[in-house]
Structures are given as C-alpha cells and as structure tokens.
Design an enzyme around this catalytic site. Structure first.
Site, PDB file in Angstrom:
ATOM      1  N   HIS A  76       9.771  60.116 -52.220  1.00 27.06           N
ATOM      2  CA  HIS A  76       9.303  59.772 -50.923  1.00 27.06           C
ATOM      3  C   HIS A  76       9.847  59.428 -49.792  1.00 27.06           C
ATOM      4  O   HIS A  76       9.005  58.757 -48.982  1.00 27.06           O
ATOM      5  CB  HIS A  76       7.472  59.778 -51.142  1.00 27.06           C
ATOM      6  N   ASN A 149      -0.281  65.099 -53.713  1.00 27.63           N
ATOM      7  CA  ASN A 149       0.981  65.938 -53.592  1.00 27.63           C
ATOM      8  C   ASN A 149       0.414  67.392 -53.196  1.00 27.63           C
ATOM      9  O   ASN A 149      -0.698  67.377 -53.376  1.00 27.63           O
ATOM     10  CB  ASN A 149       1.900  66.099 -55.121  1.00 27.63           C
ATOM     11  N   HIS A 340      -1.217  53.093 -52.982  1.00 32.68           N
ATOM     12  CA  HIS A 340      -1.312  52.689 -54.374  1.00 32.68           C
ATOM     13  C   HIS A 340      -2.492  53.084 -54.989  1.00 32.68           C
ATOM     14  O   HIS A 340      -3.579  53.185 -54.493  1.00 32.68           O
ATOM     15  CB  HIS A 340      -1.316  51.119 -54.654  1.00 32.68           C
ATOM     16  N   TYR A 363       3.231  51.334 -58.389  1.00 30.68           N
ATOM     17  CA  TYR A 363       3.102  51.226 -57.024  1.00 30.68           C
ATOM     18  C   TYR A 363       3.065  49.983 -56.348  1.00 30.68           C
ATOM     19  O   TYR A 363       3.830  49.834 -55.280  1.00 30.68           O
ATOM     20  CB  TYR A 363       1.871  52.100 -56.430  1.00 30.68           C
TER      21      TYR A 363
HETATM   22 FE1  HDE Z   1       4.241  58.649 -57.016  1.00 31.53          FE
HETATM   23  N1  HDE Z   1       5.499  56.999 -56.435  1.00 31.53           N
HETATM   24  N2  HDE Z   1       4.526  58.306 -58.968  1.00 31.53           N
HETATM   25  N3  HDE Z   1       3.416  60.348 -57.425  1.00 31.53           N
HETATM   26  N4  HDE Z   1       3.783  59.034 -54.991  1.00 31.53           N
HETATM   27  C1  HDE Z   1       5.748  56.745 -55.175  1.00 31.53           C
HETATM   28  O1  HDE Z   1       5.483  54.306 -54.386  1.00 31.53           O
HETATM   29  C2  HDE Z   1       5.012  57.066 -59.534  1.00 31.53           C
HETATM   30  C3  HDE Z   1       3.032  60.719 -58.692  1.00 31.53           C
HETATM   31  C4  HDE Z   1       3.085  60.101 -54.641  1.00 31.53           C
HETATM   32  O2  HDE Z   1       3.753  58.138 -48.574  1.00 31.53           O
HETATM   33  C5  HDE Z   1       6.311  55.319 -55.334  1.00 31.53           C
HETATM   34  O3  HDE Z   1       5.339  53.292 -52.442  1.00 31.53           O
HETATM   35  C6  HDE Z   1       5.088  57.117 -60.897  1.00 31.53           C
HETATM   36  C7  HDE Z   1       2.353  61.771 -58.920  1.00 31.53           C
HETATM   37  C8  HDE Z   1       3.254  60.074 -53.140  1.00 31.53           C
HETATM   38  O4  HDE Z   1       4.298  56.028 -49.040  1.00 31.53           O
HETATM   39  C9  HDE Z   1       6.306  54.939 -56.814  1.00 31.53           C
HETATM   40  C10 HDE Z   1       4.586  58.439 -61.209  1.00 31.53           C
HETATM   41  C11 HDE Z   1       1.816  62.176 -57.507  1.00 31.53           C
HETATM   42  C12 HDE Z   1       3.882  58.786 -52.613  1.00 31.53           C
HETATM   43  C13 HDE Z   1       5.686  56.263 -57.325  1.00 31.53           C
HETATM   44  C14 HDE Z   1       4.253  59.178 -59.860  1.00 31.53           C
HETATM   45  C15 HDE Z   1       2.598  60.910 -56.602  1.00 31.53           C
HETATM   46  C16 HDE Z   1       4.466  58.320 -53.975  1.00 31.53           C
HETATM   47  C17 HDE Z   1       7.447  55.176 -54.322  1.00 31.53           C
HETATM   48  C18 HDE Z   1       4.630  59.076 -62.303  1.00 31.53           C
HETATM   49  C19 HDE Z   1       0.887  62.868 -56.831  1.00 31.53           C
HETATM   50  C20 HDE Z   1       4.360  58.533 -51.630  1.00 31.53           C
HETATM   51  C21 HDE Z   1       7.248  54.428 -52.956  1.00 31.53           C
HETATM   52  C22 HDE Z   1       3.685  58.115 -63.529  1.00 31.53           C
HETATM   53  C23 HDE Z   1      -0.668  62.843 -57.446  1.00 31.53           C
HETATM   54  C24 HDE Z   1       3.295  57.634 -50.679  1.00 31.53           C
HETATM   55  C25 HDE Z   1       5.774  54.046 -53.183  1.00 31.53           C
HETATM   56  C26 HDE Z   1       3.799  57.287 -49.354  1.00 31.53           C
HETATM   57  C27 HDE Z   1       5.295  57.310 -54.146  1.00 31.53           C
HETATM   58  C28 HDE Z   1       5.676  56.075 -58.767  1.00 31.53           C
HETATM   59  C29 HDE Z   1       3.925  60.594 -59.888  1.00 31.53           C
HETATM   60  C30 HDE Z   1       2.520  60.971 -55.310  1.00 31.53           C
HETATM   61  C31 HDE Z   1       7.764  54.560 -57.151  1.00 31.53           C
HETATM   62  C32 HDE Z   1       5.658  55.781 -61.505  1.00 31.53           C
HETATM   63  C33 HDE Z   1       1.660  62.611 -60.154  1.00 31.53           C
HETATM   64  C34 HDE Z   1       2.426  61.008 -52.054  1.00 31.53           C
HETATM   65  O5  HDE Z   1       5.401  53.701 -56.933  1.00 31.53           O
END
Ligand code: HDE
Length: 681
Positions: A76, A149, A340, A363
C-alpha cells in the site's frame, strides 16, 4: 488539554491547526531561526575556491535534503488521503457500546487513505490491483482504525503467509520487474500452489481491480470483528463502505492508457472533487451474525477467503462518511498516517480469524521501522483528539514533555496514577471469549472449501463482467513465461467453472482442462456492478468546441450538466478562449495535446465553424476512443455530422439531437456509465 474531551467534526482540524505553518511572505531562516542573508551561493574561499566546512547553512540545507525520504510502506505504498467526518444514522446501542455509534448528532472526524497494494510510491494509479480504503476515526475514546480493502476477501487464510503472497506479487527480486502488476510468473506460481487464493484472484481479475475512482468503489473490512454492547453481549460483524456514486470501473485498455497519460488519475480525481466541493460520500453498512449462529453457514465465518452473501446476511446501513477537506501537506499527513487494525475502542473487538490475528502483530511493527520509532502516535496526523497518559517515555522524536518523576506502576508517589479505568466506566476490556485447545499448527476443516464461493462470484457476474474476467486472466496468465505454471492455473480454475478455464486455456495456448463441472448454481446479485447505483453525478466530460459554436445552446447544455453534478473540461486546438456565434467566450481548459479521451467519462462534441483538417482529425480520435470504451457521446450540429461519418449515430449511448431534449438524454446516457450493448468493432 482537558481530560473531559468534547469531540466534534472540527476537533481534529483544531488540533492540526497548531501544527500548520504557512511559509509564504516570511523571512528565510535556518532551522534554528537565524535569518539568512544568502541562499543561492555557498561559502567559498575566494570566488573560484572550495566550499568551506563552516558553511552551516549549506550543511543544514543539504543534510536535511539528504534525509528527506522515509521507507515507503511495504505494501500500500502508493496512496491518497483526505479528511472528513462520520455520522451514524441511528443508535447502534443494541449491538455495540462504541460511543461514536450511539448518537446521530455526533459527527466524528475521520482521515481516510486510499491506496494500491503492490506498486511503489510513484507507480501508476490505474494498475490492476486491490485498493486499500483505510479509515481512522478520531473518537472521544481514542482512535479507531477500520483498515479496509475494496474487495471483501483476501488471498490467504493465515497471516503467516502474508510475506509469501506479497513477495510473490511484488516485482520479481532479480530484476525488479514488473512494477505494480501481478502479470508475472511468481505471482501465478503462488496462486497455483495456494489454492485458497482462488476467490481473491477472481475478484482481482474482475472490474473491481480497475476502479474508475476512489469515489466509486466499495470498501470491506474483510476480517470478522465483534460488536460488544453494554451488557457484554457479542455479535460477529463485517463492515462495508458503499459509495453514494455507485461502483464503477474503467475498461482495461483505458486503464493501461491512463497509466501513461495521467498516472495520478485516481489521486487527481479525489483531490479535484473535494476542491470543487463535490464531497465524496460512502455509507457504512454492517452484516451482523449472532453468536449462536457461528456454525450455521456452509463456510467458516472466521475465514477471510469467504464473503457472507448479502442475500443470506443482509447489510444494514448505519451511517455516512463524507470527505470534505484535502490534506495541506502530503508527506506530513498522507505519508505519515499510521493505521492499525488493533486501534480499537470499547464496543469493538477481535475474533479468532487467523488473518486478523496476523494483522494485529504486523501493523504496529511496520510503523516502528517506517516512522522511525515508537513515538509515531505523536505525529500530528496520528494524534488522538482525546488525551493520552501512560508511563511510556523517551525514544526517537519524543515530543511530549512529561512532567514529574514517576514513570512506573505501582507507585505511591503519584497516588498510583495514571490509573486504569474499570470496564464499567469506559476502560477497554477484551471480550471474554472462552478458548480451549492444544497448541497446534493446523487449521479446522471448515476452512477447506476453496471453490464454492468462487463459483458463486462467477455465477453472479453479468455477461460483460464475465468476458472482462476471461480477458484479464488471458492477459495476466498469458504474461507468465513458465508453461507449467500457466497450465496449473488453468487446471485450478477448472474447479470454478469449466467454460471459464477452457476459454483461458484456449487464449493462452494451454491444454484444455478436464474436470467435473461445478454443480453450484447459486448467485448473489449484490456482487455484480451491473446492479449498482447509476447517477450522472461525479462524472467528468470533455467538451470539444471551436470558434463559431452555437454559444447560447452550449451554455444551456453545460448548465444542465452542471446541475446534474457533471463536471466538464473544454477542449480545442489552442489554449485561450473560443468565441461562439453570439460572441460569448468560453475558456479552453485543454488542447488536444494536453489531455486525452481516456481521461473523460463522456465526450460532448460541439464543433464550430472553423474546423480544419487537423482539428477534425483530433476530434475524431476523441470520439473513436470514447466509442471504443463504451462511453456516452453527445453531439449537436457539426458534431452530429461527424458521428454520421463514423457510422456511430444509431449506437447505444450516442445522443445526437439538435433539440431541447438533448441535455436530458445525454445525462441519462452519462448515468449509465458504459453502454455495453454497443457494437464495437
Ligand atoms: Fe494490510 N498491511 N495486511 N491488509 N493493509 C499494511 O501496514 C498486513 C490486509 C490494508 O493506508 C501494512 O502501515 C498483514 C487485509 C490497508 O496506510 C502492513 C496482512 C486488509 C493498508 C500490513 C494484511 C488490509 C495496509 C503496510 C495479513 C483489508 C494501508 C504499511 C495478515 C482488510 C493502510 C502499514 C494505509 C497496510 C500487514 C492483510 C488492508 C505491513 C500482515 C485483509 C488498507 O502492516
């Protein structure tokens, strides 16, 4: 700050105001406040001599510049954000004690960041990808983040696989190719070897992956959460954001061209809409399942690769989000905001959804590296609007000046404060779910069905949507070099629909699949974009005109479009103004070379009386592209003649009439968004 917060829609803006600085018309100083006498020449020994170490101004300026970048988000990375507010329509008290969901009069400030997932910070907006839709609510009880998402399911069931799917999806590590695209070997190799990804991949191949606008896409919390009410009763809940403008997409050819013509297409669209006062709105919906019904479905409600079909678990609309202010500084706000899923408030809690559990670790951890330490909550955009007190101290970039010498509990020197708050008085207490089990690395068999809901999705698509899915698979898997991977993908999707897999196989030269036809016939109409809201509002059209156009008529038509919420830009062969028959001037927004038909939802072709060959050729290009992308085309006067020459006059979505009914018919055609029944050769 007082300990009795009164949060309203302005609270966050008031808080941010103290951090906003306008440097215009000020004296140039160093960061120490020293006025500087020269900024364009470094200090040298003699006019042609070397630069001197003592030039602290040069060193400070250059050092700061050298350190301007921070790591981009690991996923993202590319995003755009805006401020706004949220209001609940009716009290959600029966389900949750979340304070901001109790009173329709309360307007809670929010900050929302939209994003793509795979590409780097500078990648194009219109790539085929999932879109993030992260919402931070600044509530009186602390920040609540709903990190969503635009697709309701995820690639994997367990957080431990997240690094794998992201590694596979990101550019390949040996040559960092391709940027922001899943159309390569490692991604499809992951898919074929992790069949739980089938459902999400189907969404990714659908039109949802190329949204027309952040204003026109849904958001889904994906994971299953809990609502907990005052009595401690819990319900399972899934969250939905539903755009008031409907859910609309680009077509693939257009998306690819926009990536070159305007890589900031979605970012610009959001920014411009807010600047114009056309504030994007989304309704919040919830699907609620009682605890007693946890096992009542033919899928596991904790499995993030599954939806809760809306026809089985209705979406209750409970409130509205409005985005009404652009950021003042992209880095300070959009880049530094830290979301987060673990930022919760009383009344919302987690479930044992294994994907969510993984997210709860990641997060917080990721912010530490990205934002340089544990004090990211003090960055203005991340600060809660209610006070925070604890014994955490120090660390990089600490800004709070905590007074006193007591930094521990239990203590008697500060009367054992800061003190916890009991749950009955508003303290957060985790839901007391009873859990039992052996320590085990194994998943319940209720997570094993990877294909039934994929078939449900496929069955729910309109013929046009199905064709787009076939085309997307053919492009993406067709771009895979390894033939064995291609074949595995074909064989995998034969478990969904034999005709789909056969069509892909034919297009990419794979062996036709042999499988038993899925017997699932159920469909969920809510999944198809064909059933979305259709409105002309929020659309942008290109108006092609030249000197000598019928000005009074055009003015009236443009006013009519404006009233329907349609924005427009005028296009001609030269900048400046064009003059109509009654000498009314219209400013030209773009020449044919500074814009492109792919950047508009519709084309209105007016013409004029000085049309030379070059103008005609350029205008024809606009019309032909719009036609090919199934967009509405309106024409009056000379424009009608041009459409006739192109054999477009009788096609659906082409409005060519020289009379009063034009505006209304054109608006209807614009509301339709795309005219799929048009014959495009
Ligand atoms: Fe994320 N995700 N994600 N994700 N995600 C991040 O956090 C992660 C998942 C989503 O505009 C990271 O600050 C794991 C689902 C958005 O700043 C990180 C898993 C959904 C954003 C991270 C998921 C999301 C992130 C990277 C599986 C929809 C952007 C930068 C276990 C519900 C937020 C950050 C923004 C961002 C981890 C799966 C949505 C790496 C480990 C499911 C919208 O922490």
């Amino acid at each position: 700050m007082s300990d009795k917060p009164k949060v309203n829609e302005n609270s966050k803006q008031e808080q941010l105001e103290q951090f906003r600085v306008d440097d215009a018309n000020k004296k140039l100083t160093t960061n120490q406040g020293l006025k500087v006498s020269e900024d364009g020449l470094s200090l040298t020994a003699g006019e042609r001599g070397p630069t001197l170490m003592e030039d602290f101004h040069f060193r400070e300026k250059m050092t700061h510049f050298d350190h301007e970048r921070i790591p981009e988000r690991v996923v993202h990375a590319r995003g755009s954000a805006a401020h706004g507010q949220f209001e609940v329509y009716e009290s959600m008290k029966p389900f949750t004690k979340e304070k901001f969901l109790q009173d329709p009069k309360v307007k809670t400030p929010v900050f929302v960041r939209f994003s793509t997932v795979v590409g780097s910070r500078g990648s194009a907006d219109t790539v085929r990808d999932v879109r993030g839709f992260a919402v931070k609510f600044f509530t009186e009880e602390g920040n609540y983040d709903l990190v969503s998402n635009n697709m309701p399911v995820f690639f994997i069931q367990d957080g431990i696989k997240f690094p794998d799917v992201v590694h596979a999806l990101k550019p390949e590590p040996h040559n960092e190719i391709p940027q922001a695209s899943g159309a390569h070997d490692t991604f499809w190799d992951f898919v074929a070897n992790n069949q739980e990804s089938a459902h999400h991949v189907m969404w990714l191949m659908s039109d949802r992956a190329i949204p027309r606008s952040f204003r026109m896409m849904q958001g889904f919390g994906v994971n299953t959460f809990r609502f907990v009410n005052e009595e401690g009763k819990s319900h399972f809940v899934k969250f939905h954001w539903i755009p008031k403008l409907g859910v609309h997409s680009l077509v693939w050819d257009e998306a690819q061209k926009i990536a070159g013509k305007d890589p900031d297409y979605n970012r610009r669209d959001l920014y411009d809409a807010i600047e114009m006062g056309k504030f994007p709105e989304y309704e919040l919906g919830v699907q609620i399942i009682e605890e007693k019904d946890e096992f009542a479905f033919d899928f596991d409600i904790l499995d993030a690769t599954k939806i809760w079909p809306e026809e089985d678990v209705p979406v209750k609309i409970i409130g509205k989000l409005t985005l009404n202010r652009n950021v003042d500084n992209f880095f300070a706000e959009t880049e530094q905001v830290a979301f987060h899923p673990g930022h919760v408030v009383p009344g919302i809690d987690f479930t044992n959804d294994p994907l969510l559990q993984g997210r709860l670790f990641s997060y917080l951890d990721t912010q530490l590296i990205r934002l340089g330490g544990p004090n990211f909550h003090e960055i203005p955009i991340n600060r809660s609007v209610c006070p925070f007190h604890n014994n955490q101290r120090d660390g990089y970039h600490r800004q709070t000046i905590n007074k006193g010498k007591v930094t521990y509990r239990n203590n008697s020197l500060a009367a054992n404060t800061p003190a916890p708050t009991r749950e009955e008085q508003g303290g957060f207490a985790h839901y007391q779910e009873k859990v039992e089990g052996s320590v085990i690395r194994s998943r319940s068999a209720s997570f094993d069905d990877h294909f039934s809901q994929v078939k449900l999705f496929w069955n729910s698509m309109s013929p046009v949507e199905k064709q787009h899915i076939v085309d997307a698979f053919s492009f993406e898997v067709g771009s895979v070099k390894n033939k064995a991977v291609r074949q595995q993908v074909v064989d995998m999707f034969a478990n969904v629909d034999l005709a789909l897999a056969t069509q892909i196989a034919k297009n990419i030269g794979a062996t036709l699949p042999v499988a038993e036809e899925s017997t699932i016939t159920k469909a969920s109409p809510a999944l198809s974009q064909a059933n979305t809201i259709k409105t002309p509002a929020g659309r942008k059209i290109g108006v092609i005109l030249q000197n000598g156009f019928n000005d009074s008529e055009v003015k009236e038509i443009l006013q009519g479009l404006n009233l329907a919420g349609v924005a427009y830009e005028t296009i001609s062969d030269k900048q400046g103004v064009v003059s109509g028959t009654n000498n009314i001037d219209i400013t030209v927004d773009h020449t044919f070379s500074t814009t492109d038909p792919v950047l508009y939802d519709a084309i209105y072709i007016v013409g004029g009386d000085n049309i030379d060959n070059t103008f005609y050729k350029n205008a024809n290009y606009f019309v032909k592209e719009a036609f090919k992308h199934y967009k509405p085309i309106g024409a009056t006067h000379e424009g009608i003649q041009w459409l006739e020459e192109n054999n477009m006059l009788d096609s659906p979505g082409v409005v060519a009439v020289d009379n009063k009914g034009f505006t209304e018919k054109f608006i209807q055609a614009i509301a339709e968004h795309r005219h799929w029944d048009r014959k495009v050769v």
